[in-house]
Scaffold this active site. Structure first.
Site, PDB file in Angstrom:
ATOM      1  N   HIS A 116       1.777   9.900  -3.063  1.00 13.45           N
ATOM      2  CA  HIS A 116       2.698   9.754  -1.926  1.00 13.45           C
ATOM      3  C   HIS A 116       2.373  10.698  -0.748  1.00 13.45           C
ATOM      4  O   HIS A 116       2.324  10.272   0.398  1.00 13.45           O
ATOM      5  CB  HIS A 116       4.138  10.006  -2.375  1.00 13.45           C
ATOM      6  N   LYS A 138       1.607   3.132 -10.339  1.00 18.10           N
ATOM      7  CA  LYS A 138       1.079   4.475 -10.477  1.00 18.10           C
ATOM      8  C   LYS A 138       1.540   5.043 -11.816  1.00 18.10           C
ATOM      9  O   LYS A 138       2.551   4.545 -12.310  1.00 18.10           O
ATOM     10  CB  LYS A 138       1.499   5.368  -9.309  1.00 18.10           C
ATOM     11  N   LYS A 163       7.758   1.492   2.174  1.00 21.74           N
ATOM     12  CA  LYS A 163       8.964   1.934   2.886  1.00 21.74           C
ATOM     13  C   LYS A 163       8.833   1.566   4.357  1.00 21.74           C
ATOM     14  O   LYS A 163       7.796   1.799   4.983  1.00 21.74           O
ATOM     15  CB  LYS A 163       9.156   3.450   2.723  1.00 21.74           C
TER      16      LYS A 163
HETATM   17  C1  BG6 Z   1       7.758   8.631  -8.185  1.00 18.57           C
HETATM   18  C2  BG6 Z   1       7.688   9.902  -8.973  1.00 18.57           C
HETATM   19  O1  BG6 Z   1       6.468   8.127  -7.937  1.00 18.57           O
HETATM   20  O2  BG6 Z   1       8.400   8.867  -6.948  1.00 18.57           O
HETATM   21  C3  BG6 Z   1       9.072  10.501  -9.172  1.00 18.57           C
HETATM   22  O3  BG6 Z   1       7.101   9.647 -10.236  1.00 18.57           O
HETATM   23  C4  BG6 Z   1       9.789  10.640  -7.837  1.00 18.57           C
HETATM   24  O4  BG6 Z   1       9.005  11.763  -9.819  1.00 18.57           O
HETATM   25  C5  BG6 Z   1       9.736   9.339  -7.076  1.00 18.57           C
HETATM   26  O5  BG6 Z   1      11.131  11.012  -8.109  1.00 18.57           O
HETATM   27  C6  BG6 Z   1      10.291   9.501  -5.685  1.00 18.57           C
HETATM   28  O6  BG6 Z   1      10.405   8.246  -5.062  1.00 18.57           O
HETATM   29  P1  BG6 Z   1      11.467   7.986  -3.938  1.00 18.57           P
HETATM   30  O7  BG6 Z   1      11.177   6.619  -3.441  1.00 18.57           O
HETATM   31  O8  BG6 Z   1      12.821   8.115  -4.580  1.00 18.57           O
HETATM   32  O9  BG6 Z   1      11.270   9.051  -2.912  1.00 18.57           O
END
Ligand code: BG6
Length: 479
Positions: free
Chosen positions: A239, A147, A181
């Protein structure tokens, strides 16, 4: 037969912190297909051994529970490095020759992982095509794309079109690491391997759904990227909408990539379009105090670091059930959770009349306290007939012996095995942009809703709490 994973952007953080540790972990657990070779490509010049040495430290750090020298020595012998510039076709031809050489006359297939800057995705794909490296007549050829996939609908469509000129859709694996996850995949199990929740999982019994991705971290040195993306592009288009799709989708007839993704896509199709005053009433935005002082943030920046959206799925199951999606940087703690708030009983028999029963809630903790809690009302012992909220608690992490595998392990393995269920399809990505683009446009218009400042280490703007209160609801602010 060998499998080969070629990582473009080999000198980047993702490669050393996530990808190679994930591959090492799979190797250690005997999950990696036999004879898997890993080839890093970037512009810097390294000898194979130099790159292995550089990776050793990060693998020891980021896969520390599984790390040992002996395994590393065996694993790292299959790790190679080839310097190359994405703009140079000759470098791709040289890469092709190198791959033929290490595959020793045959390979089951290759996965090309684009972990480069997003503006290089398309050039890299075109070069793979031009150098004949997309030709899958003697083994599969797949491409994994990190992404962000585009920056809006038009750019995502253009990128899809361009990639489809080289790779078929079934060769393309668009990553959203949230899908890797374990707790996200566990939502499939929770919903589709049990019959106890399904009868309640609809507008008859669900008052609303909250999907929260809160992060304690602020943007740090990422202003260059963040100023162009903001919270909506960075977190919601991918997400949060992914979590919403999995929560809201219908059960697929089979657990395979086509059917799972068909059902997810139907959710996006059902999302009610916002128009006119909806942008002001159904979206909230905020910026943490101190954002303007971050390195490289321009004065007066209106970039949102917090957002909350109220979305509806206009379909049979979810008619008029609000899905509240919120995410922010600089929040109270790091937590990703999905709250299914069931409706209250129609008539309250017990307890103080001023206190609504607070239970009736299922909380899916995606991270970091992986688990599921069911909150329900019970009698306070030795009281007349008072009730209080009690919790049934499933600790997912304890069930795995305390070491939850990183999302990239599953995603890398699935790409090698040819299972795209946990990757985003072209229509999915485009539909998601189709939901986010109008909100971005409204936020960039003169009628944009207020950008509320909020102090870090709390739960975002107080106006967001008030916004919920006005709707007779409250955020589930629990870490
Ligand atoms: C990424 C974003 O896709 O996901 C980040 O670009 C963010 O800004 C991250 O911090 C969060 O991922 P995770 O797995 O730590 O929740």
């Amino acid at each position: 037969m060998a499998h080969t994973i070629v990582i473009f952007g080999a000198s980047g953080d993702l490669t050393s912190r996530k990808l190679v540790p994930a591959l090492y972990s799979l190797f250690k657990k005997n999950r990696l297909p036999e004879q898997t070779r890993i080839v890093g490509v970037s512009r810097s010049q390294f000898e194979h051994q130099e790159w292995r040495d550089a990776l050793r430290e990060s693998v020891a750090q980021f896969a520390k529970e599984l790390f040992d020298n002996e395994t590393w020595e065996v694993f790292s012998q299959q790790v190679f490095y080839q310097a190359g510039d994405i703009k140079d076709l000759e470098d791709f031809k040289a890469l092709g020759n190198f791959l033929d050489e290490i595959e020793e006359g045959g390979s089951e297939g290759r996965v090309y992982y684009l972990s480069t800057m997003p503006q290089l995705y398309d050039p890299a794909i075109q070069q793979l095509g031009a150098a004949g490296l997309a030709d899958d007549s003697d083994g599969f050829r797949r491409v994994i794309i990190e992404k962000p996939f585009g920056t809006d609908l038009a750019s995502a469509q253009a990128l899809n079109k361009s990639i489809h000129g080289v790779f078929r859709e079934d060769q393309i694996y668009r990553i959203d690491h949230y899908l890797g996850k374990e707790t996200v995949q566990n939502i499939f199990a929770l919903r589709f391997a049990n019959s106890i929740f399904e009868p309640l999982w609809n507008h008859h019994y669900v008052d609303h759904v909250q999907i929260t991705v809160a992060e304690e971290v602020v943007i740090g040195h990422r202003a260059g990227y963040y100023e162009r993306s903001g919270i909506l592009r960075d977190m919601f288009q991918n997400h949060l909408l992914q979590l919403m799709m999995i929560t809201a989708m219908e059960p697929p007839a089979r657990y395979d990539s086509a059917m799972v993704r068909d059902e997810k896509v139907k959710v996006l199709h059902s999302v009610r379009k916002m128009t006119g005053g909806d942008f002001a009433s159904n979206t909230m935005r905020g910026q943490y105090e101190g954002y303007l002082q971050e390195k490289d943030v321009p004065a007066g920046s209106q970039t949102a670091t917090y957002a909350a959206l109220k979305l509806y799925c206009d379909n049979w199951r979810w008619k008029n059930v609000p899905f509240y999606l919120r995410s922010g940087k600089g929040m109270s703690c790091r937590t990703t959770q999905i709250v299914i708030q069931f409706k209250q009983v129609p008539h309250i028999l017990f307890g103080e009349k001023t206190r609504e029963p607070l239970g009736n809630r299922l909380v899916i903790q995606v991270q970091p306290a992986e688990g599921i809690q069911l909150h329900f009302e019970t009698k306070v012992a030795d009281s007349e007939m008072k009730t209080r909220t009690s919790t049934l608690d499933f600790d997912f992490n304890a069930a795995t012996g305390g070491s939850m595998p990183d999302a990239y392990q599953r995603l890398l393995l699935d790409s090698m095995l040819g299972d795209a269920s946990l990757f985003a399809r072209s229509d999915e990505v485009e539909l998601a942009w189709g939901i986010i683009d109008p909100i971005m446009a409204a936020w960039n218009s003169p009628a944009a809703p207020t950008l509320y400042p909020y102090p870090t280490q709390l739960w975002g703007p107080t106006e967001s709490t008030d916004w919920m209160a006005k709707q007779g609801r409250e955020w589930f602010d629990v870490c």
